[in-house]
Design an enzyme around this catalytic site. Structure first.
Site, mmCIF file in Angstrom:
data_model
loop_
_atom_site.group_PDB
_atom_site.id
_atom_site.type_symbol
_atom_site.label_atom_id
_atom_site.label_comp_id
_atom_site.label_asym_id
_atom_site.label_seq_id
_atom_site.Cartn_x
_atom_site.Cartn_y
_atom_site.Cartn_z
ATOM 1 C CG ASP A 127 -112.614 36.131 39.786
ATOM 2 O OD1 ASP A 127 -111.735 36.928 40.151
ATOM 3 O OD2 ASP A 127 -112.374 35.198 39.014
ATOM 4 C CG HIS A 155 -110.970 30.203 38.572
ATOM 5 N ND1 HIS A 155 -112.169 30.889 38.529
ATOM 6 C CD2 HIS A 155 -110.002 31.142 38.779
ATOM 7 C CE1 HIS A 155 -111.940 32.176 38.711
ATOM 8 N NE2 HIS A 155 -110.634 32.355 38.865
#
Length: 452
Positions: A319, A268
């Protein structure tokens, strides 16, 4: 031995026409351009290397769409996390394997050929370790073996609930391990993937919330030179709490204290200031971007233009697996930048194809982050490739980079016609060769989980 003939193929030297590729013993033993097809060749319209998916939590595929009801106050990552915890506490090893197989099958059908599994669902529902401490890791390996997806397994060290060693919560009990137990899990996980073609093993300290500095150093040592992945700066609250704990922002702390290098992947890294962005880019580490999940969770927008301008490397991952698609992740990465900057074609150089820029960087960044062998469509490289359907409405009459633009921005997964991994065809006609069996097992698991 299999011989493919591609009307167009994206090789390390660029697009070439009429390419014959021989797949033998899991590798390309010959790649010849300007060749007519021969009897027995498998003919495809467009051939590209398979993409790496550098960040997955496979078990979360089973809860896709279950957190889309607004609560009594503003919903955030932190409220979504409570739903995830409740779901994680219910799955048996058999069920986790079935859900992982579904996710991995969908990854292959979308054009991914390797996954980095950020694996933290370690223990029994009551929090006690299984007699076989790598039970759940072995289930991940089994799902990868069944579907044919290459695997980089990243066992997660998760010790605490917040910065400074705060005690873990009840909802985290399946994730939490001490250092001795984690070292055993890493050893057993290494054994679990040993027989998978091209598999690699790294480690994943979950986040600076979940490990102390000492824990982090211990986990990195266990990687034995393999990849090191860590969540960092996904949420504004995380940044604020890290500042309160250490006086530094998460990415800043890692740059100053952890010795980032090309083995590392920061997942991220959404909330960085310009100095962090430039220093991160200069470290050689990879940014693990998960644009669909980041949008789903309301995380924010990664500062991609500054990162790329400073020479930064990135890859993409699925994810939470709320939507599984290689093209979807690349498209969302660019679209988020367009929304944030009110411009178009943000991540391409002047005059260049955005699809090609996204694909090229994500391919190289993903290979690096997963400790994988690369090479693309070249002699000696692993025979991992994706055939696109030239008759798809978004690809008709396209040439070269415009094929990638059409796939990523206009077609998505429907344009994936066939996939080979380790020289073996695992997707044909857009469907995984084991789709019926994998899908039926997944459906049975979901029917049980949805009623309890």
């Amino acid at each position: 031995m299999t011989v493919l003939h591609a009307a167009q193929a994206l090789t390390p030297t660029g697009w070439q026409a009429d390419v014959r590729l021989t797949l033998e013993a899991g590798r390309f033993s010959a790649v010849e351009a300007g060749k007519a097809p021969e009897p027995g060749d498998v003919r495809v319209a467009v051939l590209v290397p398979g993409l790496p998916n550098l960040h997955s939590h496979a078990f979360q595929r089973g809860m896709a769409g279950l957190a889309e009801r607004r609560g009594p106050s503003a919903d955030t990552f932190w409220t979504w996390r409570e739903t995830m915890y409740r779901f994680a506490l219910r799955m048996t090893p058999d069920e986790a394997e079935a859900v992982a197989a579904q996710a991995y099958m969908e990854m292959l059908e979308s054009g991914f050929t390797r996954v980095g599994e950020f694996h933290y669902l370690h223990h029994a529902p009551d929090g006690r370790p299984y007699a076989n401490v790598a039970e759940m890791a072995e289930r991940i390996a089994a799902a990868a073996a069944l579907t044919g997806l290459r695997l980089t397994l990243l066992p997660v060290l998760y010790r605490w609930s917040n910065f400074g060693g705060a005690a873990p919560t009840e909802g985290q009990r399946r994730f939490v391990s001490d250092l001795d137990l984690f070292a055993r899990m890493v050893d057993e996980s290494r054994a679990a993937v040993r027989d998978l073609p091209g598999a690699t093993l790294g480690v994943a300290p979950h986040s600076l919330r979940a490990v102390t500095p000492g824990d982090l150093a211990a986990a990195v040592a266990l990687a034995e030179g393999g990849p090191v992945h860590i969540h960092a700066a996904e949420q504004v609250r995380e940044v604020e709490e890290c500042l309160a704990w250490s006086g530094a922002r998460p990415v800043q702390w890692l740059l100053d204290q952890a010795g980032l290098d090309p083995r590392w992947c920061l997942i991220h890294a959404t909330h960085m200031n310009p100095d962090e962005t430039a220093r991160f880019a200069g470290s050689g580490a990879v940014a693990g971007l998960c644009p669909v999940t980041e949008a789903s969770l309301g995380d924010g927008i990664f500062p991609a233009p500054g990162f790329v301008a400073a020479g930064g490397r990135y890859g993409v991952g699925t994810d939470s697996n709320v939507l599984v698609g290689a093209a979807d992740e690349l498209r969302q990465l660019e679209y988020a930048q367009r929304l944030g900057h009110r411009q178009r074609n943000v991540l391409a150089a002047p005059g260049a194809s955005t699809g090609r820029a996204l694909f090229t960087v994500a391919l190289a960044g993903g290979i690096q982050a997963l400790g994988a062998e690369g090479g693309g469509l070249a002699v000696g490289a692993p025979a991992d490739c994706v055939a696109l359907d030239g008759a798809d409405p978004a690809l008709i009459a396209r040439q070269g980079d415009s094929l990638l633009d059409g796939w990523i921005f206009a077609a998505g997964s429907r344009a994936v016609d066939a996939v080979w991994v380790d020289g073996r065809q695992v997707v044909a006609g857009g469907r995984h060769v084991a789709r019926e069996a994998v899908g039926a097992r997944f459906a049975a698991v979901l029917r049980r989980l949805m009623v309890e």
